[in-house]
Write a protein that holds these residues in place. Structure first.
Motif, PDB file in Angstrom:
ATOM      1  N   PHE A  69      -2.062  70.570  23.914  1.00  9.31           N
ATOM      2  CA  PHE A  69      -1.256  71.764  23.135  1.00  9.31           C
ATOM      3  C   PHE A  69      -0.761  71.332  21.696  1.00  9.31           C
ATOM      4  N   THR A  70      -0.983  70.259  20.990  1.00  6.48           N
ATOM      5  CA  THR A  70      -0.472  69.133  19.619  1.00  6.48           C
ATOM      6  C   THR A  70      -2.104  69.920  18.939  1.00  6.48           C
ATOM      7  N   GLY A  71      -3.217  69.382  19.365  1.00  2.00           N
ATOM      8  CA  GLY A  71      -4.248  69.785  18.321  1.00  2.00           C
ATOM      9  C   GLY A  71      -4.800  68.600  17.655  1.00  2.00           C
ATOM     10  N   CYS A  72      -4.104  67.980  18.792  1.00  5.02           N
ATOM     11  CA  CYS A  72      -4.434  65.937  18.604  1.00  5.02           C
ATOM     12  C   CYS A  72      -4.629  64.816  19.215  1.00  5.02           C
ATOM     13  N   GLY A  73      -5.380  66.302  19.989  1.00 10.58           N
ATOM     14  CA  GLY A  73      -6.335  65.402  21.176  1.00 10.58           C
ATOM     15  C   GLY A  73      -5.499  65.017  22.807  1.00 10.58           C
ATOM     16  N   ASN A  74      -4.322  64.916  22.882  1.00 11.89           N
ATOM     17  CA  ASN A  74      -3.670  65.360  24.339  1.00 11.89           C
ATOM     18  C   ASN A  74      -1.685  65.835  23.688  1.00 11.89           C
ATOM     19  N   THR A  75      -1.495  65.474  24.963  1.00 14.71           N
ATOM     20  CA  THR A  75       0.280  66.024  25.176  1.00 14.71           C
ATOM     21  C   THR A  75       0.806  64.540  25.570  1.00 14.71           C
ATOM     22  N   LEU A  76       1.652  64.580  25.264  1.00 14.29           N
ATOM     23  CA  LEU A  76       3.071  63.814  25.907  1.00 14.29           C
ATOM     24  C   LEU A  76       3.599  63.935  26.794  1.00 14.29           C
ATOM     25  N   ASN A  77       4.068  63.772  29.042  1.00  9.15           N
ATOM     26  CA  ASN A  77       4.287  64.492  29.119  1.00  9.15           C
ATOM     27  C   ASN A  77       5.737  64.322  29.408  1.00  9.15           C
ATOM     28  N   CYS A  78       6.334  64.988  28.009  1.00 16.40           N
ATOM     29  CA  CYS A  78       7.834  64.939  27.573  1.00 16.40           C
ATOM     30  C   CYS A  78       8.510  64.735  28.723  1.00 16.40           C
ATOM     31  N   ASN A  79       9.344  65.692  29.462  1.00 17.31           N
ATOM     32  CA  ASN A  79       9.572  65.928  30.836  1.00 17.31           C
ATOM     33  C   ASN A  79       9.822  64.991  31.753  1.00 17.31           C
ATOM     34  N   HIS A  80       8.773  63.837  31.707  1.00 15.91           N
ATOM     35  CA  HIS A  80       8.500  63.185  32.838  1.00 15.91           C
ATOM     36  C   HIS A  80       9.922  62.356  32.573  1.00 15.91           C
ATOM     37  N   PRO A  81      10.161  62.013  33.507  1.00 14.61           N
ATOM     38  CA  PRO A  81      11.659  61.363  33.757  1.00 14.61           C
ATOM     39  C   PRO A  81      11.613  59.710  33.031  1.00 14.61           C
ATOM     40  N   VAL A  82      10.531  59.382  33.489  1.00 11.13           N
ATOM     41  CA  VAL A  82       9.772  58.247  32.843  1.00 11.13           C
ATOM     42  C   VAL A  82      10.229  58.133  31.081  1.00 11.13           C
ATOM     43  N   VAL A  83       9.400  59.737  30.975  1.00 16.45           N
ATOM     44  CA  VAL A  83       8.606  59.548  29.736  1.00 16.45           C
ATOM     45  C   VAL A  83       9.495  60.330  28.406  1.00 16.45           C
ATOM     46  N   ARG A  84      10.695  60.877  29.476  1.00 17.92           N
ATOM     47  CA  ARG A  84      11.875  61.161  28.697  1.00 17.92           C
ATOM     48  C   ARG A  84      12.602  60.461  28.337  1.00 17.92           C
ATOM     49  N   GLY A  85      13.537  59.492  29.786  1.00 20.10           N
ATOM     50  CA  GLY A  85      13.786  58.307  28.618  1.00 20.10           C
ATOM     51  C   GLY A  85      13.796  57.841  27.718  1.00 20.10           C
ATOM     52  N   MET A  86      12.503  57.649  27.438  1.00 15.60           N
ATOM     53  CA  MET A  86      11.760  56.863  26.569  1.00 15.60           C
ATOM     54  C   MET A  86      12.398  56.823  25.336  1.00 15.60           C
ATOM     55  N   ILE A  87      11.963  58.462  25.039  1.00 12.95           N
ATOM     56  CA  ILE A  87      11.986  59.103  23.917  1.00 12.95           C
ATOM     57  C   ILE A  87      13.620  59.202  23.790  1.00 12.95           C
ATOM     58  N   VAL A  88      14.523  58.910  24.476  1.00 16.13           N
ATOM     59  CA  VAL A  88      16.183  59.218  24.624  1.00 16.13           C
ATOM     60  C   VAL A  88      16.561  57.915  23.504  1.00 16.13           C
ATOM     61  N   ASP A  89      15.747  57.070  24.564  1.00 11.58           N
ATOM     62  CA  ASP A  89      15.937  55.657  24.297  1.00 11.58           C
ATOM     63  C   ASP A  89      15.722  55.016  22.041  1.00 11.58           C
ATOM     64  N   CYS A  90      13.881  55.486  22.106  1.00 16.18           N
ATOM     65  CA  CYS A  90      13.745  55.505  20.696  1.00 16.18           C
ATOM     66  C   CYS A  90      14.462  56.062  20.084  1.00 16.18           C
TER      67      CYS A  90
END
Length: 688
Positions: free
Chosen positions: A312-333
């Motif tokens: 969905f980004t035009g860059c080859g991949n899309t982070l699974n942002c609303n998966h709890p693990v990925v969501r937690g990583m983004i907030v931690d970041c």
């Protein structure tokens, strides 16, 4: 023993079980605790290196469950002489659809707060055989003397943003920087930023990225072309090593913090342009750096059969942002950059991605966006959304949540079209000037400061090129001039590119001043593209993402050549600050602003001429009169009598700043001109 140690180090390193939280590498009781997530791995190994260039690990530690695994978290505690060492991970797991384990692949810790290696310099790509040792996490000393640093804390209504690129700002020889292209080079430009009057710098991506991940080559010379902009992150928590002196493995940490501290000392906030929508790992043929090799189906959105990446980004991949693990990583970041690095805000690239679920559907109440907005550690930071993505989500004016400001692309396009002379733009221009109530005044609430007003940004023409080119000229990018947007609403003013004709150049300068004046008298938050104040040019390239050269670099000789324009912008910013009515965090009340056409009667909102005036009443502190003539013909304005006399604060047709006192009544504006009048107080109007 629950772990297997290969290549026992000559230095003393003690190994213990460790703790599952927090994720990443952290000080822990005199040692370092490492925890990393992988649900599907069957083996995790930790490799330690004693130097950046070391080819072989000093120690390889294979973590064995259950001693070093709690749930999906693999952890270990190390103590001993660790400072300055580097580390990578290896992960092994089953062969199953969607899993991309490579047991011998060296992987970065997703939470690595400092990185080093051979692949971070934009000067030259690493040798082919060096790529697997090119990126390593650093066991760094995070201590720093912040000297009682306090964030400036400017409210949105008094914020003026300067978008710039760390490397491009000072890498050109004309910058005469002691630290060209580095975080410390930004420090050297602080006196300039203060004189200009901006209150915040918005830095294009500084999250560590590999400049040569795209394997792009110059179409003429065949030489490698780096990723200059940096929108393909590799290490989300780590500052870009290529923007530091590189004198030590943790130089980027220290020098980034120094930059932030010194900007704060000068009253300038730091906003980071962050990328959480995709990573540099790209699509199926992309290189594995970290996430893909640790747990591909958790970190990325995959097709239902897990055979391919959903893009969905035009860059080859899309982070699974609303998966709890990925969501937690983004907030931690985000917490990391705020708490440890003291930054003041974030601009989220392709922010609509952050509102998609694992199937790619746009959610009405995305948990990630709500969590960011409600996080107690992030409550005072500025949040800016690029409220669209490359797959059709467009949420400008309706991005979820109440704390988010937005890049207002409607402002960009309609101000451009008004000054280009497109017929029927008067009403739309007035709406943008007043803060875009059509977008941000929902049900009587809302605020104009949700609108980040810009006419140019890194993505597109510079302001000089906007008035010098009718079409894009992206041939040097090697994509047949097919990249970049085609609808730029630009005007070359009679000649494509640089012109020697004095009349053409005078009109271009006037149009630049018209656009800049509109920007700084509009309600909302103005954002100035760095270098627009001295006519920085990219030669008509509106997508210079791969141009790490003089196309993109700031040529400071232009600042000397166009000192009058630099002073003009500084005066505009001072005018905005002196008249808070222009930047108030509320929409105009009907009695505060009176619109009129050239004859003094009602404005022609849909007419062909784009000629408009208004008087802004500042509740007892005087009045402002704004006159705009975007037509190709002179315009005679009948100015309403609101003061015995007016001071000319801005005249874009004048060759130097004007301060003449003029009576009310009629006045003529030359073609494509703006004039701003300030009501004179009685004492000011009397002769000395």
């Amino acid at each position: 023993m629950h772990e297997k140690i290969r290549n026992p180090p000559s230095v003393s390193v003690r190994v213990e079980r460790g703790e599952p939280l927090p994720l990443g590498l952290h000080d822990c009781r005199g040692g370092m605790n490492l925890s990393v997530f992988s649900r599907h791995a069957t083996r995790i190994a930790l490799l330690l290196f004693d130097s950046i260039g070391a080819r072989s690990p000093l120690m390889t530690l294979e973590l064995g469950p259950p001693h070093h695994r709690t749930g999906d978290l693999w952890h270990v505690r190390l103590s001993g002489d660790l400072d300055g060492m580097l580390y990578v991970l290896q992960a092994e797991g089953p062969e199953s659809p969607g899993l991309r384990f490579e047991p011998d692949r060296c992987l970065l810790d997703p939470y690595a707060a400092a990185v080093a290696g051979e692949a971070w310099s934009p000067l030259s790509p690493p040798l082919p055989g060096a790529r697997n040792r090119a990126r390593r996490g650093v066991i760094a000393d995070h201590s720093f003397d912040w000297q009682d640093d306090l964030r400036p804390g400017h409210p949105w209504s008094r914020t003026i943003i300067y978008e710039t690129h760390v490397r491009g700002l000072t890498i050109h020889v004309s910058a005469a920087a002691a630290h060209p292209g580095q975080f410390l080079g930004v420090v050297e430009k602080i006196p300039y930023l203060k004189r200009l009057g901006v209150t915040a710098v918005e830095l294009m991506p500084v999250q560590a990225f590999d400049p040569y991940t795209r394997r792009k080559h110059d179409p003429v010379t065949g030489s490698p072309m780096p990723d200059y902009w940096g929108y393909d992150p590799v290490a989300l928590f780590a500052p870009m090593p290529g923007y530091s002196s590189g004198l030590s493995a943790h130089a980027a940490l220290t020098e980034f913090k120094t930059m932030v501290r010194e900007l704060h000392r000068a009253g300038v906030e730091v906003i980071l342009d962050v990328v959480f929508n995709h990573t540099a790992e790209g699509g199926d043929t992309g290189e594995t750096y970290s996430f893909r090799g640790l747990d591909n189906p958790i970190y990325y959105i995959l097709s239902p059969d897990r055979s391919r990446y959903v893009d969905f980004t035009g860059c080859g991949n899309t982070l699974n942002c609303n998966h709890p693990v990925v969501r937690g990583m983004i907030v931690d970041c985000l917490r990391h950059w705020v708490v440890e690095m003291h930054v003041d805000g974030f601009r989220f690239d392709l922010a609509s991605i952050l509102g998609r679920d694992a199937e790619g559907k746009v959610l009405s109440n995305p948990p990630l966006l709500e969590q960011i907005a409600e996080d107690p550690l992030l409550r005072d930071v500025k949040l800016i959304a690029e409220a669209w993505d490359s797959a059709g989500a467009f949420q400008v004016g309706r991005f979820p949540g109440t704390r988010w400001a937005e890049w207002n692309c409607h402002y960009r396009d309609e101000v451009r079209r008004f000054w280009r002379g497109d017929p029927g733009m008067t009403g739309r221009f007035a709406t943008r000037l007043c803060g875009s109530a059509d977008l941000y005044q929902q049900g009587g609430s809302g605020s104009p400061v949700k609108s980040i007003n810009f006419v140019t940004c890194h993505d597109g023409f510079t302001l000089n090129d906007l008035v010098s080119y009718a079409t894009k000229h992206n041939e040097p990018n090697g994509e047949g001039n097919l990249d970049g947007v085609n609808h730029n609403h630009s005007d070359n003013n009679g000649w494509e590119g640089p012109a020697e004709d004095a009349g053409t150049e005078a009109m271009r300068l006037r149009q630049i001043k018209n656009i800049l004046t509109s920007l700084f008298v509009s309600r909302g938050v103005p954002m100035l593209l760095g270098g627009d104040e001295f006519r920085r040019t990219q030669g008509g390239n509106n997508n210079a993402y791969c141009q790490d050269n003089e196309t993109s670099w700031y040529d400071w000789r232009l600042a000397d050549q166009h000192q009058e324009l630099v002073a003009f912008v500084s005066d505009l910013i001072a005018l905005r600050k002196a008249h808070p009515v222009l930047s108030a965090d509320r929409f105009y009340e009907p009695e505060e602003i009176e619109w009129f056409g050239p004859n003094g009667g009602p404005a022609d909102w849909d007419g062909p001429n784009n000629q408009l005036g208004c008087v802004i009443n500042a509740h007892g502190t005087g009045a402002l009169c704004l006159l705009f003539n975007a037509s190709a013909a002179p315009c005679r304005f009948v100015v309403p009598i609101r003061a015995e006399s007016w001071r000319v604060a801005v005249d874009t047709a004048a060759s130097a700043p004007r301060s003449a006192v003029v009576p009310g009544g009629e006045m003529v504006l030359v073609p494509r001109c703006t004039r701003i009048l300030v009501a004179m107080l009685d004492a000011e109007a009397k002769p000395a």
